[in-house]
Design an enzyme around this catalytic site. Structure first.
Site, PDB file in Angstrom:
ATOM      1  N   LYS C  93     -19.720  -1.633  42.780  1.00  0.00           N
ATOM      2  CA  LYS C  93     -19.359  -2.834  42.020  1.00  0.00           C
ATOM      3  C   LYS C  93     -19.738  -2.682  40.552  1.00  0.00           C
ATOM      4  O   LYS C  93     -19.041  -3.174  39.677  1.00  0.00           O
ATOM      5  CB  LYS C  93     -20.057  -4.065  42.621  1.00  0.00           C
ATOM      6  CG  LYS C  93     -19.744  -4.302  44.090  1.00  0.00           C
ATOM      7  CD  LYS C  93     -18.258  -4.349  44.409  1.00  0.00           C
ATOM      8  CE  LYS C  93     -18.004  -4.456  45.898  1.00  0.00           C
ATOM      9  NZ  LYS C  93     -16.616  -4.221  46.272  1.00  0.00           N
ATOM     10  N   GLU C 180     -25.130 -11.268  39.677  1.00  0.00           N
ATOM     11  CA  GLU C 180     -23.972 -11.701  38.910  1.00  0.00           C
ATOM     12  C   GLU C 180     -24.083 -13.204  38.675  1.00  0.00           C
ATOM     13  O   GLU C 180     -24.480 -13.942  39.591  1.00  0.00           O
ATOM     14  CB  GLU C 180     -22.717 -11.396  39.731  1.00  0.00           C
ATOM     15  CG  GLU C 180     -21.433 -11.391  38.949  1.00  0.00           C
ATOM     16  CD  GLU C 180     -20.291 -10.971  39.852  1.00  0.00           C
ATOM     17  OE1 GLU C 180     -19.955  -9.779  39.879  1.00  0.00           O
ATOM     18  OE2 GLU C 180     -19.744 -11.850  40.549  1.00  0.00           O
ATOM     19  N   HIS C 215     -18.940 -17.757  50.885  1.00  0.00           N
ATOM     20  CA  HIS C 215     -18.339 -16.565  50.261  1.00  0.00           C
ATOM     21  C   HIS C 215     -17.401 -15.799  51.176  1.00  0.00           C
ATOM     22  O   HIS C 215     -17.013 -14.675  50.864  1.00  0.00           O
ATOM     23  CB  HIS C 215     -19.416 -15.635  49.699  1.00  0.00           C
ATOM     24  CG  HIS C 215     -20.361 -16.352  48.796  1.00  0.00           C
ATOM     25  ND1 HIS C 215     -19.968 -16.808  47.563  1.00  0.00           N
ATOM     26  CD2 HIS C 215     -21.638 -16.773  48.962  1.00  0.00           C
ATOM     27  CE1 HIS C 215     -20.986 -17.450  46.999  1.00  0.00           C
ATOM     28  NE2 HIS C 215     -22.010 -17.450  47.832  1.00  0.00           N
ATOM     29  N   ARG C 272      -8.692  -1.066  49.683  1.00  0.00           N
ATOM     30  CA  ARG C 272      -8.164  -1.016  51.051  1.00  0.00           C
ATOM     31  C   ARG C 272      -7.146  -2.132  51.201  1.00  0.00           C
ATOM     32  O   ARG C 272      -6.986  -2.973  50.318  1.00  0.00           O
ATOM     33  CB  ARG C 272      -9.287  -1.222  52.058  1.00  0.00           C
ATOM     34  CG  ARG C 272     -10.075  -2.500  51.773  1.00  0.00           C
ATOM     35  CD  ARG C 272     -10.974  -2.913  52.910  1.00  0.00           C
ATOM     36  NE  ARG C 272     -11.888  -3.963  52.504  1.00  0.00           N
ATOM     37  CZ  ARG C 272     -11.605  -5.257  52.491  1.00  0.00           C
ATOM     38  NH1 ARG C 272     -10.407  -5.674  52.856  1.00  0.00           N
ATOM     39  NH2 ARG C 272     -12.506  -6.155  52.112  1.00  0.00           N
TER      40      ARG C 272
END
Lengths: 499, 190, 499, 190
Positions: C93, C180, C215, C272
């Protein structure tokens, strides 16, 4: 659309899916259609008893019966279909031919008036001589191949007239027939239409329904592989012109024959939703049933003309029947003991069939309409093949094996067929089954049968619950009406191992 | 346990040993390993060995996968579905590990469908369950080959049943409106 | 595409549908993912043992694992996905954030480097203070919400770090995490991409996946109700730029957050196929799996850019989980004793669930992806409601009742949601069940229960076989682990009427 | 036969008579006609009368249509599906036509879920079947309210179970890696 629904049912349909899914249900009589689904009085009473506002006639039974549409109107109910006048006019094949001619659309040569129910056969035979053989006998009130007979020689005329009249009388309550020339190797091209009560008529991209067995559509697709954009513009305009000339205001379909020179002839109009409507829905995104309901309520059509005429990709439908293709497509009613239906991307299965349900002997043996969509025809065909491969019905025979074979035919892949193609192809066959198992599949079947017998006979209970093959119940069910003839079952009895 | 199994036009001798979902099958002398598990109404059958690569050095083995259903018996045959395709199978036990006696083959179990090849009277039978719409002949009538004798309706379609050959109607066994089962004799021609 | 398939399975998946439908199948180990589905060595061996040419990694387990992609390459197998280098780069990430910045695309503020697996919590806490609360802990190797934790106050940081690291380690074999900033009321907008080995990158119309629970995406739709054509052009170009800059050559998705001012920020890339790919297929007609296979074979993309970017109608997907929504969405593994799946027009159900199948405790409890298409959003929503109404699962609890409730919410209908919307909505609930039966339904349930008891207790066998309600088997199964407490069963025993 | 049936928060007294698929139900004094037929695993239940129009003069009657499944018993309740919606139902026989004696209501059948409201030790139980990933406390530890004590993994998600209140760990009943059933007591806090 958030509407509540009322189902009607005959005795044998008591537990059918449409009954269970409806908000209300109403018994309307015994199994014979003439005593239930064709009883206008009971259908109207069912609507009144349940407080229904409108009746959708489906696509069988009274869907093209003007008396029913009129009875709805008289009872203050909305008939979700065209006016009784439109049904009467276009439902009469001979009057419909006249309407097409008046709208400037060519028709197939034939008798312009129906024969009286008691018209002497000699009169009909003279007309037949004038039109020439081969010819078709058709029911004036007909549709779906019912009451239709092909006659290739004068000798067969008499028996064909008898069968057609009787079948027409049973199916539509009207034995009137007419004759029509049989074109050479024509294709069946039809145009779906929607009309509203404000004078709008919208034609849709054509469907090709040339794969027919004994005049019954078997596979339909859209667009037609042989219709150019120019021909599409021409034929859809002709269809719209006929519908407009009679003030048609619902879903309907105009059928044409397309000859080898690319000329088309008006054949007939179906003043109802067609069995094959899903493929038009797939390539246009338009919900035709919703549109029917909207226009019946007096609303304006809300579909853009280019949307209706511009197909996105290609769609195919196979009509899966409870028939045994290996026994001359003989009806195969009975209980469905196992059913698995394909799903997944771009596959649609419209079916009332369920595991445990009985397919009755009284009605049309259509058990499922399987549709596939693809970006182009080869992709749609490939997806249909995959879906057919995954389709499993046990307990009754179906036409699934026939379709698996059919979709492998070179002429199907090349789309070089005509309305007589399938009957000719079937006649060439020498009685071999539609599915010839591979060596590999035969071996597995042999091993599976042996395995079942082995586990059933094993007195040592070395079989885990998970792997245990419980077939005794089936065997017992069998026994009641069919003596077991197989060696291993006899053996089991002899040895006293059977439970 | 050893069985003789007929599928299509061929007979195979199948010997089964094992248990608890793991079996060995010897089919006409070739050996296979079978891994069988129930999945709802079906079995998942994995059949080895698959000949590819060099299995000996690999940590896993692959098997050919089949979905199998051994269905109800129809007219003396088992209907076996292999990957959703129906196959008709006839099966006999040749001998068992429980009982070494040879069991005689089924006797007289095959003659069902021979009626209409006899040289005597011929039966016109109902090809499917249905309703008799009309009887077109009566006893004593002379009929031509392929002349219609009875009209049967099933699933809204009428089917005219014809005389298989020229002759005389010996007997009419049904009347108009009757509901008949498949294979019911309707008319006898001689 | 006519390709033969090889399925791999862990012990508890022996009879799963993918095994039965495959041409070959290969056991790869026990139930725990680390001993089967995450065993690269066994997967490669399975391919070699079966003679496979290529491996499709699906969308779970090793689908975003660069070592697996590399192992395929080393073994001479085609990995149907991006290169190991692309996976490694975009799968990290923090490196992906760097790549986005380099391509000129804005990112959400956060830590630019991952923390070492053994980094002291005090160091992480300092970084957290700099970024500010609320913040998200995310797994560097993460995806699908796994290894992700929301931290609203410093006190919760320590426990959240522990949980995230452990979960990331279990799911991805990599405990590395980063932080984040959490944007205020953002929407989740993502862009599906296809790249080929010839340098072409094709973006698709965006998907909106803002309906999330903890999430995890719950409902996805396309197009987004709030993305204008101008924003679509902007955000899809940005996505394509990121993918092009890293030479991406397969199916992949770039996720963005869209804030209330209409600014978007790169969030991460999934290298993916996504769970939610069917809705993109529905509005574009493009088969994404087929495209993946084609580009893996080195073929060029054959999709027109306007086709990919111009949605036809609207599509919605509901992820149906084996969870009990009325018990805080607790997993509900077990045997599915009854299953009926909706079908018909414009409904697609992608599912491995079957009646009789066991939902294992070892894997993600997603049992079905239900998708609906409509000409516009209201029509798609209406069709989804109808499909949910027809969906029946017995034996285990599922989130179907939750979705029926969810699709009735005013904010859902108005599309005024954000990624925190659902969690907020759920927190306001007072524990009332998601489905409150109507008076009418309660009465019918009461009558049905009484009827069952009545017919079971009736010693006079006045019940026809057809109507007989056989529940004794169920009752007996029950008894073994749960004593019957109900009065009528006691009564039945007292009176000696039980079989 | 008369039953007391509890659905949601309400009890109804339901009296059933009839047979052979045709029943009469009196629910809290209101009478209904029921037509019940089996369809696979479900029943089709038609309930009359429907009040619309003037049924007396009509040739047919309409019934409200329900698809009903009476499922397995879960924790003392029947799970009844009505039109594909699950409802929990508790049922008692009040008296029967076979036996006029009043049957006492169920006794002591309701106390199962009261453990965690007791004022004594509190159990931390597994909310679902799963695997113990980590035990975060040991006997004797002092824990704060909402402090994590055990991490359970099910279906790839880890769930940290927290202490319901401040206290001392009295007992730890599981170890790391253990597979536990739902409702297993993992840790006792006092």
């Amino acid at each position: 659309m958030g509407l509540a629904s009322v189902a009607v049912y005959s005795d044998c349909d008591r537990t059918a899916r449409h009954v269970r899914m409806a908000d209300q249900a109403c018994a309307i009589g015994p199994n014979a259609p003439a005593e239930s689904y064709l009883r206008i009085d009971r259908l109207i009473d069912a609507a009144l008893a349940s407080g229904a506002d409108a009746i959708h006639p489906g696509y069988g039974f009274l869907a093209e019966n003007d008396a029913f549409a009129a009875a709805c109107r008289d009872a203050g109910l909305t008939f979700i279909g065209p006016s009784p006048e439109s049904i009467a006019l276009m439902g009469s094949k001979t009057k419909a031919r006249r309407a097409a001619l008046d709208a400037g659309v060519p028709v197939v040569p034939g008798t312009d008036e129906p024969f009286a129910a008691d018209e002497r056969e000699s009169v009909i035979a003279s007309a037949a001589e004038r039109i020439g053989y081969p010819l078709l006998i058709k029911a004036v009130a007909g549709g779906g191949g019912k009451g239709m007979r092909l006659v290739t020689a004068p000798d067969d005329l008499s028996s064909a007239i008898r069968a057609a009249r009787s079948e027409a009388n049973t199916a539509f309550g009207d034995p009137a027939i007419y004759l029509e020339r049989r074109l050479v190797r024509p294709r069946h091209i039809e145009v779906q239409l929607l009309g509203d009560l404000h004078g709008n008529v919208l034609p849709f991209v054509e469907r090709e329904c040339s794969i027919q067995r004994r005049h019954q559509k078997v596979i339909e697709e859209t667009p037609s592989p042989v219709v150019s954009p120019a021909l599409r513009a021409h034929i859809t305009s002709a269809a719209a012109a006929v519908a407009r000339s009679v003030g048609y205001a619902s879903a309907g379909t105009i059928e044409f024959l397309l000859d080898e020179e690319g000329r088309f002839f008006f054949l007939e109009m179906n003043t109802r939703l067609q069995v094959e409507h899903p493929i038009t829905e797939m390539v246009t995104g338009v919900d035709l049933v919703r549109a029917q309901i909207r226009v019946a309520r007096g609303e304006r059509l809300d579909v853009d003309p280019p949307t209706a005429l511009t197909p996105i990709g290609h769609a195919i439908e196979c009509r899966i029947y409870a028939e045994d293709p290996d026994a001359g497509f003989m009806p195969s009613p009975g209980r469905i003991t196992g059913l698995r239906v394909p799903g997944g991307p771009w596959i649609r299965d419209d079916s009332g069939a369920e595991s445990g349900a009985e397919v009755p002997i009284f009605y049309d043996p259509l058990i499922s309409k399987l549709s596939a969509w693809g970006g182009d025809r080869p992709q749609a065909v490939a997806r249909m093949r995959r879906a057919l491969d995954e389709y499993e019905v046990r307990g009754i025979r179906t036409t699934v094996p026939f379709f698996r074979w059919m979709l492998q035919q070179a002429a199907f892949e090349a789309a070089t067929f005509h309305t007589g193609y399938l009957d000719e192809l079937l006649q060439q066959r020498q009685g071999e089954p539609f599915e010839i198992p591979s060596e590999d599949e035969e071996q597995v079947a042999a091993m599976a049968a042996a395995l079942q017998a082995f586990t059933a006979l094993s007195s040592t209970s070395s079989v885990t619950p998970n792997a245990r093959m419980e077939t005794w119940r089936d065997a017992r069910v069998q026994q009641s009406n069919q003596p077991a003839k197989m060696g291993w079952k006899r053996l089991a009895r002899l040895e006293g191992l059977r439970p | 346990m050893t069985f003789e199994v007929e599928t299509g036009s061929r007979k195979r001798v199948v010997q089964i040993t094992g248990g608890a979902g793991k079996y060995q099958a010897v089919v006409d002398g070739s050996a296979y390993v079978l891994d069988v598990a129930r999945a709802g109404e079906n079995w998942s059958l994995l059949m080895g060995p698959v000949r590819a690569g060099s299995p000996a050095s690999l940590s896993v083995r692959a098997g050919r996968s089949y979905e199998v259903t051994v269905g109800v018996q129809l007219g003396g045959e088992l209907s076996v579905f292999v990957n959703r395709r129906a196959l008709a199978v006839r099966l006999d036990a040749l001998s068992t590990d429980l009982d070494r006696r040879r069991i005689a083959r089924r006797a007289g179990g095959r003659g069902d469908h021979t009626a209409d090849t006899r040289s005597g009277p011929l039966d016109v039978t109902a090809p499917m369950p249905g309703r008799i719409v009309r009887v077109l002949v009566k006893a004593g009538d002379v009929v031509a080959a392929r002349q219609g004798v009875v009209v049967v309706e099933a699933m809204k379609m009428e089917n005219e049943l014809r005389s298989p050959r020229a002759g005389t109607v010996k007997e009419v066994r049904v009347g108009q409106g009757a509901l008949v089962e498949a294979k019911t004799v309707l008319v006898v021609i001689e």
